[in-house]
Design an enzyme around this catalytic site. Structure first.
Site, PDB file in Angstrom:
ATOM      1  N   TYR A   1      21.350  48.858  68.232  1.00 14.65           N
ATOM      2  CA  TYR A   1      20.206  49.335  68.997  1.00 14.65           C
ATOM      3  C   TYR A   1      19.289  48.194  69.425  1.00 14.65           C
ATOM      4  CZ  TYR A   1      21.118  54.298  68.201  1.00 14.65           C
ATOM      5  OH  TYR A   1      21.661  55.549  68.210  1.00 14.65           O
TER       6      TYR A   1
ATOM      7  N   LYS B   1      28.817  51.092  56.390  1.00 15.20           N
ATOM      8  CA  LYS B   1      30.247  51.051  56.692  1.00 15.20           C
ATOM      9  C   LYS B   1      30.775  49.663  56.337  1.00 15.20           C
ATOM     10  CE  LYS B   1      33.986  53.020  58.343  1.00 15.20           C
ATOM     11  NZ  LYS B   1      34.715  53.978  57.503  1.00 15.20           N
TER      12      LYS B   1
ATOM     13  N   ASP C   1      20.909  57.431  62.911  1.00 16.44           N
ATOM     14  CA  ASP C   1      20.856  58.342  64.053  1.00 16.44           C
ATOM     15  C   ASP C   1      21.798  59.524  63.830  1.00 16.44           C
ATOM     16  OD1 ASP C   1      20.097  59.317  66.486  1.00 16.44           O
ATOM     17  OD2 ASP C   1      20.856  57.648  67.668  1.00 16.44           O
TER      18      ASP C   1
END
Length: 515
Positions: free
Chosen positions: A223, A314, A404
């Protein structure tokens, strides 16, 4: 004696008392804000120390106020921060943006709720001085810019504000007005509390088990907006650097050369062109960016007496970004917060040194002492487990993209993003913007139909952030009562048995009636 100075948008006027002797020292001390007919000023007493009378201090005044071009702030006080603690006057100036699409309807209902809660909680002692500023389509129409400088300056100056949904411009310019405001003010925490209100329709069997607070990093990750358009000179330049300097990594770009594209197109020519068209995005994740986010989550968990903080990542695939986020989070917990937390990383160390039983005993002792358990979870399995085992999660700290996905997935379990609140906060500078988490829904604009719950609950978060907890509690009570009455907006009414559909404005009135 007086001086007038303008510097970086600030107008300063310094007035000194009549005195003899030359000024040898100037000392200042902040005082309370002062209201005037021209707007908002800050006043500092000035203590003048003269050579002739070194022990005598005479008082003058310095007044400082911001210069605005298109809007003017109302009379009121200014929210401040000192040693990390928010100080709110009895009449704070709060900038707000109505929002695009349904924003006007939502804001009208929400503002009435906020004002009613403050009046019921504090009578005439406290009130909010609302300061309307503009962004999105309204700003584009009024000032030919999506995000006016005055809007950014208002949020900078008055620290805390609130906004409705904004349109994301199509084409060039700002990618997202929401992201732009977060980055301009360094609002590094996106705070998303998720809880179920009794009676709200839900697609899961036990929505009451969902009670989580997400700390989503707001300024880094993909982002950050570092991207290069496919086929552009910039993208090709980056590919050339990668090819020349990091050939091993470049080889992982599947279609980074014309030979590679031609090779595949020989099977199915209609799939594309032979030119190299590869979009490039950069994912920056820093130690400091991660640490300040995790620290905020841990501090919240300690203050709110929560049980755990889960670092969602992740890292099994992106080892040096997402994996680093996890490792830095554990390191921070085990050093800066070692007396208040117990981490899975510490459990692993004890297990390696003394065996699993010793590690389990250590964990149980930490839980018995009320320490915050800091653990981690892989992002994809987390999306499954918040459905199947929601009570395993309490406070979540995660990077931007994961946050998000998670926050919207969780919102779906408790009624949808129509009643999901959000806040963007910098706990060091004090800047905070609370916001609707849903879109503009233009097809419902000016129909007085949509649910104002997201902005209402974001305002509740804002009032609690300011220390006005009594008013915030009234909003929660009012919303609970309004939902229980089954007189609700269409999104709830169509799913609730025996419900009566009412307008957005009427739902606001229903909340007030149940405070």
């Amino acid at each position: 004696m007086a001086w007038a100075v303008k510097h970086r948008g600030w107008h300063l006027q310094i007035k000194a008392p009549k005195q003899r002797g030359r000024i040898s020292c100037l000392q200042t001390r902040r005082s309370r804000p002062v209201e005037t007919h021209r707007g908002f000023y800050l006043r500092w007493p000035i203590f003048w120390v003269t050579e002739e009378f070194p022990t005598v201090r005479e008082i003058g005044i310095i007044q400082i106020f911001m210069s605005y071009q298109t809007v003017q702030p109302p009379v009121g006080g200014k929210v401040t921060i000192e040693n990390g603690k928010i100080h709110c006057p009895d009449n704070p100036v709060i900038p707000f943006i109505r929002g695009d699409g349904t924003g006007s309807d939502i804001w009208a209902a929400s503002e009435r709720v906020f004002n009613a809660a403050v009046e019921k909680a504090y009578g005439a002692r406290r009130r909010i001085s609302w300061f309307e500023v503009f962004a999105g389509e309204t700003a584009k129409q009024k000032f030919d810019t999506w995000l006016p400088d005055d809007t950014v300056q208002a949020f900078k100056e008055f620290l805390v504000g609130i906004k409705g949904p904004l349109t994301t411009p199509v084409g060039g310019g700002i990618r997202s007005l929401n992201v732009a405001l977060r980055q301009l003010l360094d609002l590094y925490v996106c705070l998303r509390p998720v809880q179920w209100f009794r009676g709200v329709p839900s697609p899961v069997r036990h929505p009451e088990k969902v009670n989580m607070v997400i700390f989503r990093e707001n300024t880094e990750d993909i982002y950050a907006g570092i991207e290069f358009r496919p086929g552009s000179p910039e993208a090709q330049k980056f590919l050339n650097i990668l090819q020349n300097e990091f050939p091993k990594e470049f080889a992982k770009v599947r279609f980074g050369t014309e030979n590679a594209t031609k090779g595949f197109l020989s099977f199915e020519p209609a799939m594309g062109r032979t030119e190299v068209e590869v979009g490039i995005g950069i994912k920056p994740v820093s130690r400091l960016g991660s640490n300040r986010l995790v620290a905020a989550a841990i501090r919240y968990a300690i203050e709110a007496k929560r049980k755990s903080v889960t670092l969602v990542h992740k890292g099994n695939i992106m080892k040096f970004t997402e994996g680093a986020f996890r490792d830095w989070g554990y390191e921070l917990a085990d050093t800066q917060f070692k007396d208040q937390t117990y981490s899975w990383a510490r459990w692993e160390k004890t297990k390696a040194a003394q065996g699993e039983k010793a590690a389990n005993d250590e964990l149980k002792a930490a839980q018995a002492e009320g320490k915050i358990i800091v653990k981690d979870a892989i992002a994809d399995i987390t999306l499954q487990q918040i459905l199947t085992r929601p009570d395993d999660f309490d406070v979540i700290a995660t990077l931007n993209l994961n946050g998000d996905y998670l926050s919207d997935a969780l919102a779906a379990q408790v009624g949808g993003i129509g009643i999901a609140p959000g806040g963007n906060i910098n706990y060091h500078t004090g800047h905070a913007i609370f916001e609707a988490t849903h879109g503009t829904a233009p097809k419902y604009a000016n129909l007085d139909r949509v649910n104002p719950g997201s902005v209402v609950l974001s305002g509740e978060m804002m009032l609690r952030h300011l220390g006005w907890t009594e008013a915030a509690d009234l909003i929660i009570r009012g919303l609970n009562g309004a939902i229980t009455s089954k007189r609700v907006t269409y999104d709830f009414a169509r799913l609730m048995e025996g419900a009566t559909e009412i307008k957005c404005s009427e739902f606001g009135d229903n909340i007030i009636a149940h405070m």
